[in-house]
Structures are given as C-alpha cells and as structure tokens.
Motif scaffolding. Sequence first.
Motif, PDB file in Angstrom:
ATOM      1  N   ARG A  10     -47.148 -74.754 -32.581  1.00 48.20           N
ATOM      2  CA  ARG A  10     -48.635 -74.526 -32.074  1.00 48.20           C
ATOM      3  C   ARG A  10     -49.779 -75.411 -31.795  1.00 48.20           C
ATOM      4  O   ARG A  10     -49.988 -75.988 -30.852  1.00 48.20           O
ATOM      5  N   GLU A  11     -49.478 -76.000 -32.952  1.00 47.96           N
ATOM      6  CA  GLU A  11     -50.939 -77.560 -32.688  1.00 47.96           C
ATOM      7  C   GLU A  11     -50.479 -78.472 -31.070  1.00 47.96           C
ATOM      8  O   GLU A  11     -51.122 -78.483 -30.325  1.00 47.96           O
ATOM      9  N   ARG A  12     -48.508 -78.913 -30.998  1.00 51.77           N
ATOM     10  CA  ARG A  12     -48.397 -79.114 -29.613  1.00 51.77           C
ATOM     11  C   ARG A  12     -49.121 -78.459 -28.066  1.00 51.77           C
ATOM     12  O   ARG A  12     -49.003 -78.643 -27.974  1.00 51.77           O
ATOM     13  N   ALA A  13     -48.785 -77.555 -28.806  1.00 47.85           N
ATOM     14  CA  ALA A  13     -48.507 -76.325 -27.298  1.00 47.85           C
ATOM     15  C   ALA A  13     -50.010 -76.802 -27.003  1.00 47.85           C
ATOM     16  O   ALA A  13     -50.747 -76.326 -25.902  1.00 47.85           O
TER      17      ALA A  13
ATOM     18  N   VAL B 260     -46.663 -73.637 -18.599  1.00 51.88           N
ATOM     19  CA  VAL B 260     -47.317 -73.052 -19.331  1.00 51.88           C
ATOM     20  C   VAL B 260     -47.488 -71.571 -19.653  1.00 51.88           C
ATOM     21  O   VAL B 260     -48.165 -71.424 -21.140  1.00 51.88           O
ATOM     22  N   ASP B 261     -46.642 -70.671 -19.406  1.00 50.78           N
ATOM     23  CA  ASP B 261     -45.997 -69.980 -20.195  1.00 50.78           C
ATOM     24  C   ASP B 261     -45.290 -69.828 -21.228  1.00 50.78           C
ATOM     25  O   ASP B 261     -45.922 -69.441 -22.331  1.00 50.78           O
ATOM     26  N   LYS B 262     -44.837 -71.249 -21.433  1.00 51.48           N
ATOM     27  CA  LYS B 262     -43.537 -71.632 -22.135  1.00 51.48           C
ATOM     28  C   LYS B 262     -45.002 -71.601 -23.806  1.00 51.48           C
ATOM     29  O   LYS B 262     -44.592 -71.499 -24.666  1.00 51.48           O
ATOM     30  N   LEU B 263     -45.959 -72.809 -23.277  1.00 52.25           N
ATOM     31  CA  LEU B 263     -46.917 -73.401 -24.201  1.00 52.25           C
ATOM     32  C   LEU B 263     -47.681 -71.980 -25.036  1.00 52.25           C
ATOM     33  O   LEU B 263     -47.790 -72.360 -26.398  1.00 52.25           O
ATOM     34  N   LEU B 264     -47.653 -71.437 -24.335  1.00 51.42           N
ATOM     35  CA  LEU B 264     -48.387 -69.817 -24.048  1.00 51.42           C
ATOM     36  C   LEU B 264     -47.739 -69.026 -25.520  1.00 51.42           C
ATOM     37  O   LEU B 264     -48.344 -68.385 -26.792  1.00 51.42           O
ATOM     38  N   LEU B 265     -46.136 -68.834 -24.618  1.00 53.03           N
ATOM     39  CA  LEU B 265     -45.250 -68.186 -26.332  1.00 53.03           C
ATOM     40  C   LEU B 265     -45.354 -69.289 -27.367  1.00 53.03           C
ATOM     41  O   LEU B 265     -45.467 -68.728 -28.294  1.00 53.03           O
ATOM     42  N   ASP B 266     -45.411 -70.764 -27.499  1.00 49.81           N
ATOM     43  CA  ASP B 266     -45.227 -71.704 -28.503  1.00 49.81           C
ATOM     44  C   ASP B 266     -46.752 -71.004 -29.165  1.00 49.81           C
ATOM     45  O   ASP B 266     -46.494 -71.354 -30.176  1.00 49.81           O
ATOM     46  N   LEU B 267     -48.106 -70.418 -28.749  1.00 51.87           N
ATOM     47  CA  LEU B 267     -49.001 -70.759 -29.593  1.00 51.87           C
ATOM     48  C   LEU B 267     -49.095 -69.764 -30.472  1.00 51.87           C
ATOM     49  O   LEU B 267     -49.558 -68.851 -31.653  1.00 51.87           O
ATOM     50  N   LYS B 268     -47.840 -68.448 -30.402  1.00 54.76           N
ATOM     51  CA  LYS B 268     -47.269 -67.634 -31.446  1.00 54.76           C
ATOM     52  C   LYS B 268     -46.267 -67.807 -32.182  1.00 54.76           C
ATOM     53  O   LYS B 268     -46.297 -66.926 -33.004  1.00 54.76           O
TER      54      LYS B 268
ATOM     55  N   PHE C 236     -63.576 -62.462 -28.850  1.00 57.10           N
ATOM     56  CA  PHE C 236     -62.721 -63.342 -30.688  1.00 57.10           C
ATOM     57  C   PHE C 236     -61.309 -62.609 -30.975  1.00 57.10           C
ATOM     58  O   PHE C 236     -60.021 -63.270 -30.889  1.00 57.10           O
ATOM     59  N   ARG C 237     -61.155 -60.692 -30.500  1.00 54.22           N
ATOM     60  CA  ARG C 237     -60.019 -60.817 -30.409  1.00 54.22           C
ATOM     61  C   ARG C 237     -59.083 -61.158 -29.101  1.00 54.22           C
ATOM     62  O   ARG C 237     -58.007 -61.577 -29.529  1.00 54.22           O
ATOM     63  N   ASN C 238     -59.452 -61.010 -28.366  1.00 50.09           N
ATOM     64  CA  ASN C 238     -59.165 -61.396 -26.470  1.00 50.09           C
ATOM     65  C   ASN C 238     -58.071 -62.734 -27.094  1.00 50.09           C
ATOM     66  O   ASN C 238     -57.348 -63.709 -26.453  1.00 50.09           O
ATOM     67  N   ALA C 239     -59.367 -63.336 -27.724  1.00 52.76           N
ATOM     68  CA  ALA C 239     -59.014 -65.409 -27.773  1.00 52.76           C
ATOM     69  C   ALA C 239     -57.436 -65.229 -28.911  1.00 52.76           C
ATOM     70  O   ALA C 239     -56.704 -65.868 -28.828  1.00 52.76           O
ATOM     71  N   LEU C 240     -57.282 -64.022 -29.963  1.00 51.55           N
ATOM     72  CA  LEU C 240     -56.710 -63.874 -30.706  1.00 51.55           C
ATOM     73  C   LEU C 240     -54.819 -63.381 -30.026  1.00 51.55           C
ATOM     74  O   LEU C 240     -53.791 -63.594 -31.284  1.00 51.55           O
ATOM     75  N   GLU C 241     -55.681 -62.801 -28.804  1.00 51.20           N
ATOM     76  CA  GLU C 241     -54.326 -62.545 -28.425  1.00 51.20           C
ATOM     77  C   GLU C 241     -53.172 -63.179 -28.519  1.00 51.20           C
ATOM     78  O   GLU C 241     -52.152 -63.725 -27.863  1.00 51.20           O
ATOM     79  N   ILE C 242     -54.389 -64.677 -27.341  1.00 48.29           N
ATOM     80  CA  ILE C 242     -53.623 -65.518 -27.369  1.00 48.29           C
ATOM     81  C   ILE C 242     -52.957 -66.648 -27.929  1.00 48.29           C
ATOM     82  O   ILE C 242     -51.536 -67.186 -27.940  1.00 48.29           O
ATOM     83  N   GLN C 243     -54.055 -67.356 -29.426  1.00 48.10           N
ATOM     84  CA  GLN C 243     -53.954 -67.815 -30.164  1.00 48.10           C
ATOM     85  C   GLN C 243     -54.115 -67.368 -31.153  1.00 48.10           C
ATOM     86  O   GLN C 243     -55.157 -67.391 -32.107  1.00 48.10           O
TER      87      GLN C 243
END
Length: 156
Positions: free
Chosen positions: A21-24, A6-14, A131-138
């Motif tokens: 990003r789409e795969r993550a 999960v941590d790796k995928l969260l990094l991939d979102l960035k 929405f800003r909190n969502a953008l911090e993740i994605q």
Amino acid sequence: MNQNLVDKLLLDLKNSEPNIRERATRQLWSIWFWQKGKIPLEQIEESERLLAEGNVAAATSILDDLVDALPDFAEAWNRRAVLKFMTQNYDRAIVDCERVLELNPVHFGALHGLGLCHAALGNYSAAIRAFRNALEIQPHAIENQRLILECTARLS
C-alpha cells in the motif's frame, strides 16, 4: 498517464500488506506530480518552498499561473487547494478540491482535503462523505477512519 499502471496501483491500495500500500501510494503521488513534466513540477516545488518561508502571496501567484497555463493539471489544483486550506480559505480550497476530483476522481488526497475543509467549516455530513469516498479508494487510511468518527461525534 499510464492508466493500466494507475489501475494496478489503485488495487494495491486495497492490499492487506502495508508495504504494498505504501509503495502504491508513493507511486501514485509521483505519477500525479509528474503528470505534466519537469517544469510544472519545479513550479510546484518552488511554490511549496515559498510557502514554507511564509511567502504566501508568491506561492499563490505561482500556483495561480500554473492552473491558468495547465487547467487540466490536477496536482496544480490540489497544491493550490492545500495552500488555501493552510491559509484557512476553506471555501476556495473546496472549489479547488472539487476541480481536482473532476480531473482525477481517484485523487484520495483531494478527497481527504475536501473532508478537512468541510470539517473546518462545521459541515460534518459533507466531511464524512468526503472521508468515506477517500476510504473507498484507500480503505486502510486510518486517519480518514478517525476523522469520520470525529465528525460523526460532532453531529451528535
């Protein structure tokens, strides 16, 4: 849940590469939906089928039973929040989104949904925060960027 994955995928979102990003994003959704196994996933799928057929009461009943049986299953709460949003029950959808975020603070879908609910109620400052909190993740989620601008314009 495999937290290292999960941590790796969260990094991939960035990541700057859209395919990564789409795969993550897909993998995170899969992890969240499968968190409690096949039977709860099938219940979610059944509720979505019923909702698509217009049987809101039966879809709601399945999700109510699921969150009662598995109160730590974030995706069950999220699916119920989506159903409540779709039926314009925004206040109750907000409660469910907040529960999702207690269970899974990086659930960008719940953050997006929370923002949509607040926007629908005219709570534009709260919507912008979500929405800003969502953008911090994605951070590459253009829809959240657009919604921030839209809500900001409505505040003026």
